[in-house]
Design an enzyme around this catalytic site. Structure first.
Site, short mmCIF file in Angstrom:
data_model
loop_
_atom_site.label_atom_id
_atom_site.label_comp_id
_atom_site.label_asym_id
_atom_site.label_seq_id
_atom_site.Cartn_x
_atom_site.Cartn_y
_atom_site.Cartn_z
N CYS A 55 5.75 -0.64 7.18
CA CYS A 55 6.02 0.63 6.30
C CYS A 55 7.25 1.39 5.06
CB CYS A 55 5.13 2.27 7.15
SG CYS A 55 5.02 3.45 6.10
N LEU A 56 7.18 1.45 3.96
CA LEU A 56 7.71 2.20 2.95
C LEU A 56 8.70 3.05 3.99
CD1 LEU A 56 6.20 1.84 -0.37
CD2 LEU A 56 7.37 -0.03 0.89
N GLN A 97 3.16 9.94 1.31
CA GLN A 97 3.83 9.45 1.59
C GLN A 97 5.16 9.33 0.32
OE1 GLN A 97 1.87 5.17 1.96
NE2 GLN A 97 4.26 4.96 2.86
N HIS A 153 -2.75 7.22 7.07
CA HIS A 153 -1.32 7.85 6.31
C HIS A 153 -2.64 9.34 6.24
CE1 HIS A 153 2.05 6.52 6.23
NE2 HIS A 153 1.63 5.24 6.03
N HIS A 167 -3.98 0.73 7.61
CA HIS A 167 -3.34 1.35 7.70
C HIS A 167 -2.72 2.87 6.65
CE1 HIS A 167 1.64 1.21 7.95
NE2 HIS A 167 1.86 1.49 6.51
N GLU A 168 -2.82 2.75 5.46
CA GLU A 168 -3.29 3.99 4.92
C GLU A 168 -4.10 4.73 4.94
OE1 GLU A 168 -0.39 3.49 3.06
OE2 GLU A 168 0.44 1.38 3.01
N GLY A 211 1.08 -0.87 -0.32
CA GLY A 211 0.42 -0.76 0.29
C GLY A 211 1.46 1.09 0.30
#
Length: 166
Positions: free
Chosen positions: A88-89, A51, A134, A130-131, A46
């Site tokens: 997470c990226l 991000q 953000h 999670h996304e 994701g």
């Protein structure tokens, strides 16, 4: 399409509220394509617009069943509970244990700005939560139950060792 720089923890943009997307524009279509390409390049499941430095309410997700694009998503229903590893990226090389709902229903707009409603369980439910977090400037690191841990890789397979059962 282009691979964009992924912003990392400590970058102020990751703590900001995102704005709704009022209409689809060429610029937004390009952003979505770039987000998908970036997510795949970095082997994520994701990616949210902040991000990659854009404060728009857009997320892309692919848990192995094909890409999902959500514009202006909101979680409308949750049930159950799951606890597991999350990464997470934007927090490279780290993971933590996080408890999330096991079932999540999301309302959003698709790429044609049509209303959609999706439901997910397990990894997809985790990815939705999670996304979408953000988009409100929240990172999973604030939800970990035992702090952050370094990612380590099991090298047995890489070294050509075979596992045998006795």
């Amino acid at each position: 399409m282009a691979i964009r720089q992924v912003r990392e923890i400590g970058d102020d943009i990751l703590t900001k509220q995102c704005k709704d997307v009022p209409r689809m524009t060429l610029r937004t279509k390009i952003l979505i394509g770039d987000m998908l390409e970036t997510m795949y390049e970095y082997h994520g499941v994701g990616l949210a617009a902040p991000q990659v430095g854009v404060l728009k309410r857009i997320v892309v997700i692919d848990v192995g069943e094909g890409p999902i694009v959500l514009i202006n998503p909101e979680i409308v229903e949750t049930s159950g509970e799951q606890t597991g590893e999350e990464g997470c990226l934007s927090v490279p090389g780290k993971w933590g244990i996080v408890t999330r709902p096991n079932h999540v229903k999301v309302r959003a707009l698709d790429q044609e700005m049509n209303p959609i409603e999706l439901e997910g369980e397990g990894l997809l439910a985790r990815a939705f939560c999670h996304e979408i977090d953000h988009l409100s400037g929240q990172l999973y690191v604030d939800k970990t139950e035992d702090g952050l841990h370094d990612v380590t890789y099991d090298n047995e397979e890489d070294e050509g060792e075979e596992e045998t059962e006795e």
